[in-house]
Design an enzyme around this catalytic site. Structure first.
Site, short mmCIF file in Angstrom:
data_model
loop_
_atom_site.label_atom_id
_atom_site.label_comp_id
_atom_site.label_asym_id
_atom_site.label_seq_id
_atom_site.Cartn_x
_atom_site.Cartn_y
_atom_site.Cartn_z
CD GLU A 68 -1.81 -2.32 1.25
OE1 GLU A 68 -0.47 -2.69 1.88
OE2 GLU A 68 -2.33 -3.41 1.16
CG HIS A 137 -11.62 -7.87 5.13
ND1 HIS A 137 -10.85 -8.64 6.05
CD2 HIS A 137 -11.22 -7.89 3.91
CE1 HIS A 137 -9.87 -9.31 5.48
NE2 HIS A 137 -10.07 -8.91 4.18
#
Lengths: 332, 365
Positions: A68, A137
């Site tokens: 990321e 998540h």
């Protein structure tokens, strides 16, 4: 709300609306590129970029290694050079290795260069719970981004806004964190015009009119708010629901207007409360509209814990919790 | 000269005494090129000496000297072309000056005046200039690597024959962003030059406390990239290696890692006390036996290209030039207080407009 000068409307999911925004902008501007993990042949794990690599090629639809910090760092460098990157972080829970690049670099380069450089980029990422995603998540980490001057933070709640806000975000000269409520990626459909249109950043929408109380919220909590308003309506209480749409910069006018109208405020978010976004709005109202208030400002959010897997239902704000909060301020 | 990656010893053209260990005439450099190199070394050292005085005089709050690293900085910036991009680190003013930043702008930056292209917004680590493609550095270490690689990726996407150079120190190679940036650069074959100035210390931490590998250059192997170890105090070697890597990147052959082995003379910054960690005699050895400016001067003298008269003339010219630059920087105004809100976003948000009014009231303006 901006109205589109196009006749053709289709019932679309947010996934379709977001893809349509990407295609429109990539067709319009060759400098728009998208990058992220699995966004090429896989089409992204939520299929928002499905088919785009065939249409635009690997130079503009860039599958990245699993990093990321690399995705966001590369996007910053591309934006500085003059491209308009739209980076996808697969789940916003995974953004933190790239957090440094967002807050140290993307947010500050315009400032530290005295306006010579800008970072016109968008970080798109699904956020929020209700999908049995557990701690990693499901989170709603908007407060971190909102607390960083230089970043804009946008959260759509429906397909029409999702398309118009994403187009506006791509065209915006500053870095935008674009949080997509994954729970309503496919669960809500609305009319989405086929052409290009913008929903301006920084403008809230009154999604339901009411005169007794204001329920101010955004993103995946908008449907929850509307349900709570329905419940209250059975008792003749008319709740106004305001969808902020942009959290930074936020629509101060719209907030003052609804508070002036109703005198009762409930703030609804999905994230934990301490240091959360609702605290900012509460403080803004207390500083600027105390004279209109007839009851306490009440916040509803996730509990101040990590996001649970098995106990998701106990954690997530629900319409009944919102109703109790509305009654608390109305019965003050 | 055959420039090879992964050598055990640093690539070198000039020995510390200025004699040549490689044929300096086979590099395509003219007599004028050698003289230009030397003039830049003297100029950069002059700027730095003059800049550091501002801290001692209490007129600047911070300074990070490049002294000792001039050859690494000048030698790596000279091969760059106008359209190439530069991501300096917090000790790269020598490279920035070569790329086109003026001494007035640098002094304005150190003083926090409007002569600074970044208008006094940064601690004096270095300003930036959009038209020169110099991105202003930050104090944070390592995170410009992925950014610089992103710029190089964009250059490749746009099919431009440009390169991006990213400066970092030995300490930056311990950051995760080094790994991520190296990997991205290699995967996309981005035209990036990852340029490490290994000055052997990250504040007080010696390179052998920072890493287990013998060289930094060899880390490139793990990414499928070439890594070059060069004597960072030999400006001709630094120039040759950087040019080699830039040419390679320009022709589509991807990125390189360059380790310039050098030594910083000053403390990490004006806020550091380097006597606490340097072994006795080490600094003196580098200053007296391996100085990059002296080395180049000796080389020029050995070829009959430089004399004492020329030296005195150059020193006097640089002194006058810097005095004029300093005067101009000092005449430049300090930033207006209300400009504190500018450039947070492209335009002021409603909230920032409101805060601006508050500050205006506080200041009575």
């Amino acid at each position: 709300m901006a109205t589109a000068q196009v006749a053709k409307q289709t019932q679309s999911t947010m996934v379709q609306a977001l893809q349509s925004a990407l295609v429109e902008e990539m067709d319009r501007d060759k400098d728009v590129v998208i990058l992220g993990e699995d966004i090429g042949v896989r089409g992204g794990v939520f299929l928002i970029t499905e088919g785009l690599v065939d249409k635009f090629g690997t130079d503009r639809v860039i599958d990245t290694p699993l990093a990321e910090a690399g995705i966001i760092g590369a996007a910053v460098g591309m934006a500085l050079y003059g491209l308009r990157p739209v980076a996808e972080i697969q789940f916003i829970d995974f953004i933190f290795p790239g957090f440094d690049l967002l807050v140290t670099e993307a947010a500050k380069i315009r400032y530290r260069s005295a306006g010579q450089f800008g970072v016109p980029m968008v970080i798109r990422s699904p956020y929020g719970g209700g999908v049995r995603g557990g701690s990693y998540h499901s989170q709603s980490p908007e407060a971190y981004f909102v607390a960083t001057p230089g970043l804009k933070v946008v959260v759509p709640s429906n397909p029409y806004d999702a398309k118009g806000l994403l187009i506006a975000s791509i065209r915006d000269p500053d870095p935008v964190v674009f949080m997509e409520p994954k729970k309503i990626y496919r669960s809500v459909k609305s009319d989405v015009p086929a052409g290009t249109y913008e929903v301006p950043l920084g403008k809230a929408a009154v999604v339901r009119e009411g005169k007794h109380a204001s329920l101010i919220t955004f993103g995946a909590m908008v449907p929850v708010a509307l349900e709570a308003a329905d419940i209250m309506n059975k008792d003749g209480v008319e709740v106004e629901v305001v969808d902020l749409r942009t959290l930074q910069p936020y629509d101060t006018e719209a907030i003052l207007q609804t508070v002036g109208k109703t005198g009762h405020v409930v703030l609804l978010q999905e994230a934990p409360q301490i240091g959360g976004y609702s605290g900012e709005i509460a403080a803004f109202i207390a500083e600027n509209a105390i004279e209109y208030l007839e009851g306490p400002i009440v916040r509803v959010g996730g509990w101040d814990t990590a996001f649970p897997y098995a106990l998701e239902k106990a954690y997530m704000p629900n319409p009944n919790r919102v109703v109790r909060a509305l009654k608390k301020t109305l019965n003050f | 000269m055959d420039i090879k990656p992964f050598t055990a010893e640093p690539i070198r053209v000039l020995a510390p005494d200025g004699s040549t260990v490689e044929n300096a005439d086979k590099l395509g450099l003219s007599k004028d090129d050698f003289l230009t190199m030397y003039r830049w070394l003297v100029f950069v050292r002059g700027v730095d000496d003059r800049g550091y005085i501002l801290v001692r005089q209490g007129r600047a709050g911070f300074y990070a000297q490049v002294a000792g690293q001039e050859a690494a900085q000048v030698g790596s910036a000279l091969p760059l072309l106008k359209d190439d991009w530069m991501y300096p680190d917090h000790r790269s003013q020598g490279s920035m000056l070569v790329k086109g930043l003026t001494a007035t702008e640098w002094f304005g930056h150190v003083l926090g005046r409007m002569a600074d292209p970044t208008q006094g917004r940064l601690m004096p680590h270095g300003p930036g200039r959009r038209d020169l493609h110099i991105v202003p550095p930050a104090s944070t270490v390592g995170n410009k690597i992925t950014e610089a690689v992103g710029t190089a990726m964009a250059q490749r996407i746009k099919k431009r024959k440009e390169v991006t150079i990213c400066y970092m120190g030995d300490g930056a190679t311990s950051e995760g962003d080094f790994h991520v940036g190296m990997n991205f650069a290699a995967v996309y074959q981005a035209p990036a030059l990852l340029f490490v100035q290994n000055n052997q210390y990250a504040i007080s931490m010696r390179t052998d406390q920072q890493m287990r590998t013998k060289t930094i250059a060899e880390k490139a192997r793990a990414y499928g990239m070439d890594g070059y170890l060069v004597d960072g105090n030999d400006i001709i070697a630094v120039y040759a290696v950087t040019k080699h890597c830039a040419d390679s990147a320009r022709s589509g052959n991807g990125p390189s890692l360059i380790e310039a082995f050098t030594y910083r003379y000053g403390p990490h910054s004006s806020a550091d006390d380097d006597t606490r960690y340097r072994p006795k005699g080490e600094l003196e050895m580098w200053r007296t036996q391996r100085d990059p400016v002296t080395r180049m001067r000796k080389f020029l003298e050995s070829r009959g290209l430089w004399s004492d008269e020329q030296e005195q003339k150059l020193q006097a010219e640089v002194k006058a030039q810097l005095a004029a630059a300093m005067e101009e920087a000092e005449k430049s105004p300090v930033p207006e207080p209300l400009s504190v809100f500018d450039y947070t976003y492209e335009s002021l948000t409603p909230h920032l407009q409101w805060e601006r009014k508050q500050l205006a009231a506080e200041l009575g303006v």
